[in-house]
Design a protein around this motif. Structure first.
Motif, PDB file in Angstrom:
ATOM      1  N   PRO A 194       0.855  -1.194   0.000  1.00  0.00           N
ATOM      2  CA  PRO A 194       0.000   0.000   0.000  1.00  0.00           C
ATOM      3  C   PRO A 194       0.895   1.249   0.000  1.00  0.00           C
ATOM      4  CG  PRO A 194      -0.526  -1.486   1.838  1.00  0.00           C
ATOM      5  CD  PRO A 194       0.785  -1.914   1.275  1.00  0.00           C
ATOM      6  N   TYR A 195       0.415   2.311  -0.622  1.00  0.00           N
ATOM      7  CA  TYR A 195       1.168   3.558  -0.657  1.00  0.00           C
ATOM      8  C   TYR A 195       0.599   4.521   0.370  1.00  0.00           C
ATOM      9  CZ  TYR A 195       4.083   2.599  -4.705  1.00  0.00           C
ATOM     10  OH  TYR A 195       5.037   2.087  -5.542  1.00  0.00           O
ATOM     11  N   PRO A 196       1.393   5.481   0.834  1.00  0.00           N
ATOM     12  CA  PRO A 196       0.861   6.491   1.756  1.00  0.00           C
ATOM     13  C   PRO A 196      -0.422   7.120   1.207  1.00  0.00           C
ATOM     14  CG  PRO A 196       3.231   6.686   1.639  1.00  0.00           C
ATOM     15  CD  PRO A 196       2.844   5.664   0.605  1.00  0.00           C
ATOM     16  N   GLY A 197      -1.459   7.110   2.033  1.00  0.00           N
ATOM     17  CA  GLY A 197      -2.768   7.611   1.620  1.00  0.00           C
ATOM     18  C   GLY A 197      -3.779   6.521   1.357  1.00  0.00           C
ATOM     19  N   TYR A 210       4.119   7.886   8.325  1.00  0.00           N
ATOM     20  CA  TYR A 210       4.845   8.407   7.165  1.00  0.00           C
ATOM     21  C   TYR A 210       5.343   9.792   7.573  1.00  0.00           C
ATOM     22  CZ  TYR A 210       6.137   8.989   2.272  1.00  0.00           C
ATOM     23  OH  TYR A 210       6.853   9.182   1.111  1.00  0.00           O
ATOM     24  N   ASN A 211       5.438  10.728   6.678  1.00  0.00           N
ATOM     25  CA  ASN A 211       6.034  12.023   7.028  1.00  0.00           C
ATOM     26  C   ASN A 211       5.150  12.895   7.911  1.00  0.00           C
ATOM     27  OD1 ASN A 211       8.430  11.567   5.698  1.00  0.00           O
ATOM     28  ND2 ASN A 211       7.810  12.571   3.800  1.00  0.00           N
ATOM     29  N   GLY A 212       3.832  12.716   7.824  1.00  0.00           N
ATOM     30  CA  GLY A 212       2.928  13.569   8.589  1.00  0.00           C
ATOM     31  C   GLY A 212       2.416  12.900   9.849  1.00  0.00           C
ATOM     32  N   ALA A 213       1.354  13.462  10.414  1.00  0.00           N
ATOM     33  CA  ALA A 213       0.727  12.893  11.602  1.00  0.00           C
ATOM     34  C   ALA A 213      -0.132  11.703  11.203  1.00  0.00           C
ATOM     35  CB  ALA A 213      -0.114  13.943  12.311  1.00  0.00           C
ATOM     36  N   PRO A 238      -9.576  -0.625   2.192  1.00  0.00           N
ATOM     37  CA  PRO A 238      -9.889  -1.326   0.939  1.00  0.00           C
ATOM     38  C   PRO A 238      -8.756  -1.236  -0.088  1.00  0.00           C
ATOM     39  CG  PRO A 238     -11.777  -0.036   1.656  1.00  0.00           C
ATOM     40  CD  PRO A 238     -10.624   0.374   2.516  1.00  0.00           C
ATOM     41  N   ALA A 239      -8.124  -0.059  -0.192  1.00  0.00           N
ATOM     42  CA  ALA A 239      -7.035   0.100  -1.165  1.00  0.00           C
ATOM     43  C   ALA A 239      -5.858  -0.792  -0.807  1.00  0.00           C
ATOM     44  CB  ALA A 239      -6.601   1.559  -1.235  1.00  0.00           C
ATOM     45  N   ALA A 240      -5.568  -0.901   0.490  1.00  0.00           N
ATOM     46  CA  ALA A 240      -4.460  -1.747   0.922  1.00  0.00           C
ATOM     47  C   ALA A 240      -4.735  -3.216   0.601  1.00  0.00           C
ATOM     48  CB  ALA A 240      -4.213  -1.562   2.419  1.00  0.00           C
TER      49      ALA A 240
END
Length: 302
Positions: free
Chosen positions: A10-13, A89-92, A17-19
């Motif tokens: 899975p990509y950040p975001g 990831y980079n954010g909260a 379901p996407a994962a």
């Protein structure tokens, strides 16, 4: 010369379901190419890949949007084969805070419960991208060794994506491993990345952590980059997308692509090994850095 890869699936975001969809698509790819690929759930799978000449694929997460406060997804993703998961990831995020988060908070209450669940299920925790508080608290709360799978050393070049010596020592003291990446965050400026930049970080990390706690975490695919106009335009669009989403780290630019030209080859790990030998590293240390340190932690946790 590569036996297994930690593949960000899975990509950040990506939400739950996407994962699940992306993991399923990866599993289909592996099942359609059994002569070349194998899903890695244990280090025995890595051993089998080494003897059969296949590429082992480790399902890894670099973000946490696929989880909610129930943490039921931990069991689901473990069952689907996920074995490495980052705290942020980079954010909260729901489990902790990334290195670009405006907040300096550490691991959340949900994150503390998640660490216990990851430990219980044998999922390897990765503190890459985390801010200082989240990094320190992840190492403290986990009863299993932790990775910082792709990073650099702030003592060599200060950058939000790199780690302080204090963090690296704490990681090593608890049995973990730090992987040095091949990214623009190794050094400032606009010129090309070089092998010397990589080795300044690698040698420093070994001095701080010891030879049993450092590896190479390229943060790249195994396929060489075709660095032409089309690639640069795609990269430029991706950097702009990341900036708009607030997840672009300082130094990301299409004018300084994220790879070391001298290592932009499918045999980059072998070339790093040769460079280590040329610089006086013993075969024992080379073997550890090229893969056996990561293998040791994977075997202990999985």
């Amino acid at each position: 010369g590569i036996t297994a890869i930690n593949m960000t699936t899975p990509y950040p975001g990506d939400d739950f379901p996407a994962a699940v969809f992306k993991i399923s698509r990866l599993q289909q790819l592996i099942s359609e190419n059994p002569q070349d690929l194998a899903l890695v759930r244990t280090t025995a799978d890595i051993d089998h890949c080494r003897t059969t000449g296949r590429m082992g694929v480790i399902i890894g997460f670099q973000s946490t949007e696929m989880f909610d406060a129930s943490l039921e997804g931990v069991d689901t993703f473990h069952g689907l084969g996920a074995r490495i998961v980052q705290m942020s990831y980079n954010g909260a995020g729901i489990l902790g805070h990334g290195c670009l988060s405006e907040r300096q908070d550490g691991v959340t209450e949900t994150g503390v419960r998640a660490i216990a669940r990851f430990n219980a299920r044998g999922m390897l925790i990765d503190a890459s991208h985390a801010n200082k508080a989240t990094t320190a608290e992840t190492i403290l709360h986990s009863i299993s060794p932790v990775l910082i799978s792709h990073t650099g050393c702030n003592e060599v070049y200060r950058h939000p994506r790199n780690n302080d010596d204090k963090e690296l020592r704490a990681l090593a003291d608890r049995g973990g491993v730090a992987g040095i990446y091949l990214m623009p965050f190794l050094e400032g400026g606009t010129g090309e990345l070089t092998v010397d930049m990589l080795f300044r970080h690698l040698e420093h990390a070994i001095r701080v952590c010891g030879e049993d706690h450092v590896g190479i975490g390229s943060d790249q695919g195994v396929k060489p980059v075709d660095d032409g106009p089309e690639y640069r335009e795609r990269l430029r669009a991706e950097v702009e997308r990341r900036k708009a989403a607030g997840i672009s780290a300082p130094g990301e630019s299409a004018d300084r692509p994220p790879f070391i030209p001298a290592l932009n080859r499918p045999d980059r790990m072998s070339r790093i090994a040769v460079q280590m030998a040329d610089r006086g590293f013993s075969p024992r240390v080379i073997d550890k850095v090229i893969g056996s340190n990561f293998y040791r932690v994977m075997k202990e946790v999985w």
